[in-house]
Design an enzyme around this catalytic site. Sequence first.
Site, PDB file in Angstrom:
ATOM      1  CE1 TYR A   1     -53.095   0.003  45.488  1.00  0.00           C
ATOM      2  CE2 TYR A   1     -50.954  -0.798  44.851  1.00  0.00           C
ATOM      3  CZ  TYR A   1     -51.761  -0.287  45.651  1.00  0.00           C
ATOM      4  OH  TYR A   1     -51.372   0.086  47.100  1.00  0.00           O
TER       5      TYR A   1
ATOM      6  CE  LYS B   1     -52.282   4.095  45.938  1.00  0.00           C
ATOM      7  NZ  LYS B   1     -52.780   4.528  47.207  1.00  0.00           N
TER       8      LYS B   1
END
Length: 243
Positions: A139, A143
Site C-alpha cells: 500500500y 501511495k
Amino acid sequence: MARIFITGSSAGLGQLAAKSLISQGHRVLLHARNQNRKQDTLESVQDAEDVLIGDLSSIEETKHLAEKVMALGTFDAIIHNAGVYRTDQEKILTVNTLAPYILTCLIEKPKRLIYLSSGSHKHGSPSLERIKSGKGVSYSDSKFHDLMLAKAVARKWPDVYSNAVDPGWVPTKMGGRGAPDDLDKGYETQVWLAVSDDEKAKVSGRYFYHKKEANYQSKADDTELQDKFMDVCEHATGVHFPE
C-alpha cells in the site's frame, strides 16, 4: 459551476467529497465498482449527475470506464479517490497505481487533477521492479506511485493543475473506527483543489495535507524516476501517456 468526476465515490471520502461539491452547486459524476454499489450510491447521493460502473481491479474494465467518461464530455476536475488497503498486492497495484494512470491517459485532460496519496507513501519503495513483476507492491508503495504520478503529470501537462493529497488517517471503512484524524478534513482538501479560486489551490506538482503543503519523500521529485515510472505503467497496461 464546475463539473467533476470522482472515482471510488460510492462510499467514504469520495462520497463525502461528492456531497460537499454538490451542495456548492457543482455537477458531479460518481463511480462505483458494481451495480449493487451504484444503486446504493444513487440513493445516498440523489443529486449526482450519474454513477458509472467499473471494477478498477481489472485493467480492461478501467479502460472501458475511461470510454464511458469520455462519452459524457469534458470535466473541469477529476479526483482519483479510489483505493484499496487490506487486500492482495496484485490488486493494490492494479487499483491504486495502474488505474489512475490509465484513467489519466485515456480521459481528456481536465483543468485540475487530484490524486489521493497517503502519509504512508514515505515508507514506499522507489524501486519499479515490483511493478514490472506485478508482485510485491505494498500500500505504501502504491501511495508513493500516486504522488509520483501527480508530479509527472504536472511536469508533462503544464496547463493542468495536478496535485496529490494525504487525507489523513480518518474513520472510514478503510481507516477503521479508531482512526484519529478529522473526517471532514479528510475530504475538504480534495474539494478545495477541485474548485477553489484560492491562489494557494491553483498550483501544480504539490503534496497537500489539510489544505497545506506538506513534507513528502523527496525521491518523488526525481524526473528520471518519474519517466521510468510512466514507461513501466505503459508497459504494464498497454496505454501510452499523451504528452
